[in-house]
Write a protein that holds these residues in place. Structure first.
Motif, PDB file in Angstrom:
ATOM      1  N   TYR A  41       9.893  63.833 174.471  1.00 26.30           N
ATOM      2  CA  TYR A  41      10.320  63.490 173.116  1.00 26.30           C
ATOM      3  C   TYR A  41      11.631  64.166 172.723  1.00 26.30           C
ATOM      4  CZ  TYR A  41       6.198  60.744 172.688  1.00 26.30           C
ATOM      5  OH  TYR A  41       5.261  59.761 172.896  1.00 26.30           O
ATOM      6  N   LEU A  50      14.024  61.734 174.113  1.00 24.60           N
ATOM      7  CA  LEU A  50      14.037  60.550 173.253  1.00 24.60           C
ATOM      8  C   LEU A  50      14.960  60.782 172.065  1.00 24.60           C
ATOM      9  CD1 LEU A  50      13.004  57.754 172.290  1.00 24.60           C
ATOM     10  CD2 LEU A  50      11.166  59.009 171.115  1.00 24.60           C
ATOM     11  N   ARG A  51      14.759  61.904 171.375  1.00 28.44           N
ATOM     12  CA  ARG A  51      15.582  62.204 170.190  1.00 28.44           C
ATOM     13  C   ARG A  51      17.056  62.285 170.576  1.00 28.44           C
ATOM     14  NH1 ARG A  51      13.984  64.744 164.965  1.00 28.44           N
ATOM     15  NH2 ARG A  51      12.183  63.593 165.654  1.00 28.44           N
ATOM     16  N   ARG A  87       2.643  56.503 169.693  1.00 28.48           N
ATOM     17  CA  ARG A  87       3.393  57.728 169.373  1.00 28.48           C
ATOM     18  C   ARG A  87       4.886  57.501 169.584  1.00 28.48           C
ATOM     19  NH1 ARG A  87       2.991  63.745 172.065  1.00 28.48           N
ATOM     20  NH2 ARG A  87       4.537  64.657 170.680  1.00 28.48           N
ATOM     21  N   LEU A  88       5.231  56.811 170.681  1.00 27.84           N
ATOM     22  CA  LEU A  88       6.630  56.490 170.953  1.00 27.84           C
ATOM     23  C   LEU A  88       7.196  55.597 169.850  1.00 27.84           C
ATOM     24  CD1 LEU A  88       9.048  56.668 172.860  1.00 27.84           C
ATOM     25  CD2 LEU A  88       8.037  54.766 174.156  1.00 27.84           C
ATOM     26  N   GLU A 124       7.636  57.818 166.657  1.00 26.98           N
ATOM     27  CA  GLU A 124       8.773  58.736 166.801  1.00 26.98           C
ATOM     28  C   GLU A 124      10.095  57.987 166.633  1.00 26.98           C
ATOM     29  OE1 GLU A 124       8.883  62.015 167.134  1.00 26.98           O
ATOM     30  OE2 GLU A 124       6.734  62.352 167.370  1.00 26.98           O
ATOM     31  N   PRO A 163      11.219  67.557 167.642  1.00 27.03           N
ATOM     32  CA  PRO A 163      10.939  66.566 168.660  1.00 27.03           C
ATOM     33  C   PRO A 163       9.582  66.796 169.311  1.00 27.03           C
ATOM     34  CG  PRO A 163      13.166  67.412 168.884  1.00 27.03           C
ATOM     35  CD  PRO A 163      12.464  68.239 167.820  1.00 27.03           C
ATOM     36  N   GLY A 164       8.802  65.758 169.417  1.00 29.98           N
ATOM     37  CA  GLY A 164       7.481  65.851 170.018  1.00 29.98           C
ATOM     38  C   GLY A 164       6.387  66.203 169.052  1.00 29.98           C
ATOM     39  N   SER A 208       4.747  64.747 166.582  1.00 27.32           N
ATOM     40  CA  SER A 208       4.512  63.457 165.944  1.00 27.32           C
ATOM     41  C   SER A 208       3.594  63.596 164.737  1.00 27.32           C
ATOM     42  CB  SER A 208       3.870  62.501 166.955  1.00 27.32           C
ATOM     43  OG  SER A 208       3.582  61.264 166.354  1.00 27.32           O
TER      44      SER A 208
END
Length: 91
Positions: free
Chosen positions: A4, A7-8, A68-69, A72, A85-86, A88
């Motif tokens: 995550y 991802l961010r 969750r993805l 986010e 991040p992460g 959620s």
């Protein structure tokens, strides 16, 4: 599993061109603009760009991880950056 933080960081690097490309790809699937920002596929498509992972790979995640993805990515787009991040809001 999804990183995550990556991802961010990846979402931060995306541009308006990436957003427009995701829109075009979803339009071809029949998603209208009104549906776009609530569409799980649209959010996952943006996540696939950010993570540089293929869309089918992310679509095949276990449902809880997939959602969750989605959350986010949606939180990022909506400016909800209070969570690290992460961290959620989805349990």
């Amino acid at each position: 599993m999804i990183d995550y933080e990556a991802l961010r960081a990846g979402l931060e690097k995306l541009t308006g061109n990436d957003f427009a490309r995701a829109e075009r790809e979803e339009y071809t699937k029949g998603v209208t603009f009104d549906q776009m920002l609530t569409s799980t596929r649209f959010q996952i498509r943006l996540a696939s760009y950010a993570l540089e992972r293929p869309m089918p790979e992310l679509m095949s995640l276990p449902m809880k991880e997939y959602m969750r993805l989605f959350v986010e990515t949606a939180n990022f787009l909506n400016g909800a950056s209070e969570n690290a991040p992460g961290e959620s809001t989805v349990e």
